[in-house]
Scaffold this motif. Structure first.
Motif, PDB file in Angstrom:
ATOM      1  N   VAL A 230      29.048  29.701  51.356  1.00  0.00           N
ATOM      2  CA  VAL A 230      28.262  29.336  52.541  1.00  0.00           C
ATOM      3  C   VAL A 230      26.966  30.138  52.589  1.00  0.00           C
ATOM      4  O   VAL A 230      25.894  29.599  52.890  1.00  0.00           O
ATOM      5  N   ALA A 231      27.028  31.437  52.280  1.00  0.00           N
ATOM      6  CA  ALA A 231      25.828  32.269  52.292  1.00  0.00           C
ATOM      7  C   ALA A 231      24.837  31.827  51.233  1.00  0.00           C
ATOM      8  O   ALA A 231      23.612  31.852  51.434  1.00  0.00           O
ATOM      9  N   CYS A 232      25.348  31.401  50.075  1.00  0.00           N
ATOM     10  CA  CYS A 232      24.459  30.929  49.015  1.00  0.00           C
ATOM     11  C   CYS A 232      23.801  29.599  49.384  1.00  0.00           C
ATOM     12  O   CYS A 232      22.646  29.337  49.024  1.00  0.00           O
ATOM     13  N   ALA A 233      24.546  28.746  50.115  1.00  0.00           N
ATOM     14  CA  ALA A 233      23.993  27.447  50.498  1.00  0.00           C
ATOM     15  C   ALA A 233      22.874  27.578  51.517  1.00  0.00           C
ATOM     16  O   ALA A 233      22.008  26.693  51.626  1.00  0.00           O
ATOM     17  N   ARG A 234      22.884  28.654  52.288  1.00  0.00           N
ATOM     18  CA  ARG A 234      21.850  28.844  53.298  1.00  0.00           C
ATOM     19  C   ARG A 234      20.521  29.284  52.693  1.00  0.00           C
ATOM     20  O   ARG A 234      19.481  29.190  53.346  1.00  0.00           O
ATOM     21  N   LYS A 235      20.531  29.783  51.480  1.00  0.00           N
ATOM     22  CA  LYS A 235      19.286  30.207  50.841  1.00  0.00           C
ATOM     23  C   LYS A 235      18.471  28.990  50.412  1.00  0.00           C
ATOM     24  O   LYS A 235      19.037  27.964  50.021  1.00  0.00           O
ATOM     25  N   PRO A 236      17.148  29.073  50.452  1.00  0.00           N
ATOM     26  CA  PRO A 236      16.328  27.935  49.997  1.00  0.00           C
ATOM     27  C   PRO A 236      16.422  27.758  48.481  1.00  0.00           C
ATOM     28  O   PRO A 236      16.532  28.725  47.727  1.00  0.00           O
ATOM     29  N   LYS A 237      16.396  26.493  48.084  1.00  0.00           N
ATOM     30  CA  LYS A 237      16.469  26.196  46.649  1.00  0.00           C
ATOM     31  C   LYS A 237      15.135  26.498  45.972  1.00  0.00           C
ATOM     32  O   LYS A 237      14.080  26.466  46.598  1.00  0.00           O
ATOM     33  N   ARG A 238      15.201  26.756  44.647  1.00  0.00           N
ATOM     34  CA  ARG A 238      14.016  27.098  43.867  1.00  0.00           C
ATOM     35  C   ARG A 238      13.990  26.244  42.602  1.00  0.00           C
ATOM     36  O   ARG A 238      15.029  25.814  42.093  1.00  0.00           O
ATOM     37  N   MET A 239      12.782  26.019  42.121  1.00  0.00           N
ATOM     38  CA  MET A 239      12.598  25.270  40.886  1.00  0.00           C
ATOM     39  C   MET A 239      12.764  26.227  39.708  1.00  0.00           C
ATOM     40  O   MET A 239      12.079  27.259  39.615  1.00  0.00           O
ATOM     41  N   TYR A 240      13.669  25.874  38.770  1.00  0.00           N
ATOM     42  CA  TYR A 240      13.908  26.668  37.581  1.00  0.00           C
ATOM     43  C   TYR A 240      13.298  25.968  36.377  1.00  0.00           C
ATOM     44  O   TYR A 240      13.506  24.755  36.178  1.00  0.00           O
ATOM     45  N   ASN A 241      12.544  26.740  35.588  1.00  0.00           N
ATOM     46  CA  ASN A 241      11.870  26.176  34.416  1.00  0.00           C
ATOM     47  C   ASN A 241      12.841  25.751  33.325  1.00  0.00           C
ATOM     48  O   ASN A 241      12.499  24.940  32.458  1.00  0.00           O
ATOM     49  N   ASN A 242      14.025  26.291  33.335  1.00  0.00           N
ATOM     50  CA  ASN A 242      14.969  25.976  32.261  1.00  0.00           C
ATOM     51  C   ASN A 242      15.458  24.541  32.353  1.00  0.00           C
ATOM     52  O   ASN A 242      15.526  23.829  31.346  1.00  0.00           O
ATOM     53  N   CYS A 243      15.820  24.123  33.574  1.00  0.00           N
ATOM     54  CA  CYS A 243      16.334  22.752  33.738  1.00  0.00           C
ATOM     55  C   CYS A 243      15.428  21.874  34.578  1.00  0.00           C
ATOM     56  O   CYS A 243      15.732  20.693  34.776  1.00  0.00           O
ATOM     57  N   LYS A 244      14.336  22.461  35.114  1.00  0.00           N
ATOM     58  CA  LYS A 244      13.386  21.694  35.926  1.00  0.00           C
ATOM     59  C   LYS A 244      14.065  21.034  37.122  1.00  0.00           C
ATOM     60  O   LYS A 244      13.838  19.864  37.417  1.00  0.00           O
ATOM     61  N   GLN A 245      14.958  21.807  37.793  1.00  0.00           N
ATOM     62  CA  GLN A 245      15.667  21.294  38.962  1.00  0.00           C
ATOM     63  C   GLN A 245      15.564  22.292  40.106  1.00  0.00           C
ATOM     64  O   GLN A 245      15.423  23.491  39.883  1.00  0.00           O
ATOM     65  N   MET A 246      15.657  21.756  41.343  1.00  0.00           N
ATOM     66  CA  MET A 246      15.719  22.596  42.529  1.00  0.00           C
ATOM     67  C   MET A 246      17.186  22.977  42.751  1.00  0.00           C
ATOM     68  O   MET A 246      18.026  22.129  43.056  1.00  0.00           O
ATOM     69  N   ALA A 247      17.485  24.255  42.594  1.00  0.00           N
ATOM     70  CA  ALA A 247      18.881  24.699  42.698  1.00  0.00           C
ATOM     71  C   ALA A 247      18.934  26.174  43.048  1.00  0.00           C
ATOM     72  O   ALA A 247      17.904  26.839  43.217  1.00  0.00           O
ATOM     73  N   HIS A 248      20.175  26.672  43.157  1.00  0.00           N
ATOM     74  CA  HIS A 248      20.395  28.079  43.462  1.00  0.00           C
ATOM     75  C   HIS A 248      20.803  28.888  42.233  1.00  0.00           C
ATOM     76  O   HIS A 248      20.946  30.109  42.327  1.00  0.00           O
ATOM     77  N   HIS A 249      21.014  28.225  41.093  1.00  0.00           N
ATOM     78  CA  HIS A 249      21.467  28.960  39.913  1.00  0.00           C
ATOM     79  C   HIS A 249      20.278  29.551  39.176  1.00  0.00           C
ATOM     80  O   HIS A 249      19.129  29.388  39.570  1.00  0.00           O
ATOM     81  N   ASP A 250      20.582  30.272  38.073  1.00  0.00           N
ATOM     82  CA  ASP A 250      19.533  30.840  37.243  1.00  0.00           C
ATOM     83  C   ASP A 250      19.779  30.421  35.800  1.00  0.00           C
ATOM     84  O   ASP A 250      20.618  29.560  35.511  1.00  0.00           O
ATOM     85  N   GLU A 269       4.153  28.119  26.142  1.00  0.00           N
ATOM     86  CA  GLU A 269       5.505  28.670  25.991  1.00  0.00           C
ATOM     87  C   GLU A 269       5.538  30.147  26.398  1.00  0.00           C
ATOM     88  O   GLU A 269       6.474  30.608  27.054  1.00  0.00           O
ATOM     89  N   GLU A 270       4.494  30.889  26.004  1.00  0.00           N
ATOM     90  CA  GLU A 270       4.456  32.294  26.392  1.00  0.00           C
ATOM     91  C   GLU A 270       4.352  32.449  27.906  1.00  0.00           C
ATOM     92  O   GLU A 270       5.007  33.315  28.514  1.00  0.00           O
ATOM     93  N   GLU A 271       3.519  31.589  28.518  1.00  0.00           N
ATOM     94  CA  GLU A 271       3.410  31.649  29.979  1.00  0.00           C
ATOM     95  C   GLU A 271       4.742  31.306  30.637  1.00  0.00           C
ATOM     96  O   GLU A 271       5.139  31.902  31.650  1.00  0.00           O
ATOM     97  N   GLU A 272       5.434  30.336  30.057  1.00  0.00           N
ATOM     98  CA  GLU A 272       6.732  29.943  30.623  1.00  0.00           C
ATOM     99  C   GLU A 272       7.754  31.085  30.510  1.00  0.00           C
ATOM    100  O   GLU A 272       8.516  31.341  31.448  1.00  0.00           O
ATOM    101  N   GLU A 273       7.739  31.767  29.370  1.00  0.00           N
ATOM    102  CA  GLU A 273       8.659  32.897  29.208  1.00  0.00           C
ATOM    103  C   GLU A 273       8.336  34.016  30.192  1.00  0.00           C
ATOM    104  O   GLU A 273       9.242  34.643  30.748  1.00  0.00           O
TER     105      GLU A 273
END
Length: 289
Positions: A230-250, A269-273
């Motif tokens: 529940v605490a994790c669900a309350r956090k805002p989602k973020r865009m991850y460059n690895n999968c290009k999705q809005m989520a809470h994982h890393d 690629e260097e900028e992405e890293e």
């Protein structure tokens, strides 16, 4: 109590059966058996009216020194069994048998282990005392002690008698108590307590609640798995460059790590890293907070 079974026809063992309770006599009888089978003499000397006997114990493979006074029948042994249990040890019994004693001296046993222990219990205002403490009590306490002893002996006589005898005794005690009632002080319990303490007691007693103290770590509890979700669900989602999705994982626990990406330049690629490293550092900072 019935007489327990004897190991021999010795007068010393018979005196122990007459003297001790059944539980204590079993320990005494065990010491007596060893005194007749496993002990031998290793030396003898005299000093200040005391006989010093060196006795070898075959079971323990050790020598023990027994001090014995023929005049007072006082004895002691280096095994210290009498000091621990209140029963004469096998080494002292071996000396008694060698000197032809038929009765156990009073100095060689504790009175609390005898069958007649209850008959000699004395009482005073402070509780029960032994016979040796009688010289420090006043005359009135001595008379009370005699009365208490008479009560014990009378109760022992009444066992097995007719019911009428018990009723007669109860009637006599009740009549005597009624005669004493007018002589008893009419003080209340509160007044008796003040007299005992020697000062006046407070009429009102205020009991305050205890102070609340917090120990280290108090007030915290571990979060359950459901609360963590529940605490994790309350956090805002973020865009991850690895999968290009809005989520809470890393990147480490991403569910879609192999998403096809368009070809990029080396600089991109260097900028992405670098961006991924910054995101990981930010996530670590958040976890630390």
């Amino acid at each position: 109590q019935s007489t327990p079974q004897l190991f021999s026809k010795s007068a010393l063992e018979s005196d122990g059966a007459r003297l001790f309770t059944h539980a204590v006599f079993e320990k005494f009888q065990e010491e007596y058996k060893c005194s007749t089978n496993t002990l031998t003499s290793r030396g003898f000397s005299e000093s200040n009216n005391m006989e010093l006997n060196t006795v070898k114990d075959a079971l323990r493979n050790r020598n023990f020194i027994v001090q014995y006074n023929p005049g007072t029948l006082e004895s002691s042994c280096t095994c210290r069994l009498f000091e621990r249990r209140g029963v004469p040890c096998r080494h002292i019994l071996w000396i008694y048998l060698g000197n032809g004693l038929e009765k156990i001296p009073e100095l060689s046993f504790a009175k609390r282990w005898t069958k007649d222990a209850l008959r000699d219990i004395k009482s005073n205002y402070k509780g029960c005392v032994g016979v040796g403490d009688m010289d420090i009590i006043d005359k009135k306490q001595i008379e009370m002690t005699k009365l208490w002893s008479e009560v014990h002996e009378t109760m022992g006589v009444l066992i097995g008698r007719e019911k009428e005898h018990v009723e007669d005794l109860c009637k006599l005690i009740k009549e005597f108590r009624e005669k004493l009632l007018p002589l008893v002080s009419a003080m209340t319990k509160h007044q008796e307590l003040e007299k005992l303490l020697g000062c006046a007691t407070n009429s009102e007693i205020i009991i305050l609640p205890p102070k609340i103290s917090k120990n280290k770590g108090s007030g915290k509890r571990m979060m359950s798995n459901k609360a963590k979700v529940v605490a994790c669900a309350r956090k805002p989602k973020r865009m991850y460059n690895n999968c290009k999705q809005m989520a809470h994982h890393d990147k480490r626990n991403c569910l879609n790590p192999f998403v096809e990406r368009p070809p990029q330049n080396v600089d991109d690629e260097e900028e992405e890293e670098e961006e991924e490293e910054e995101e990981e550092e930010n996530e670590d900072d958040e976890l630390e907070e």
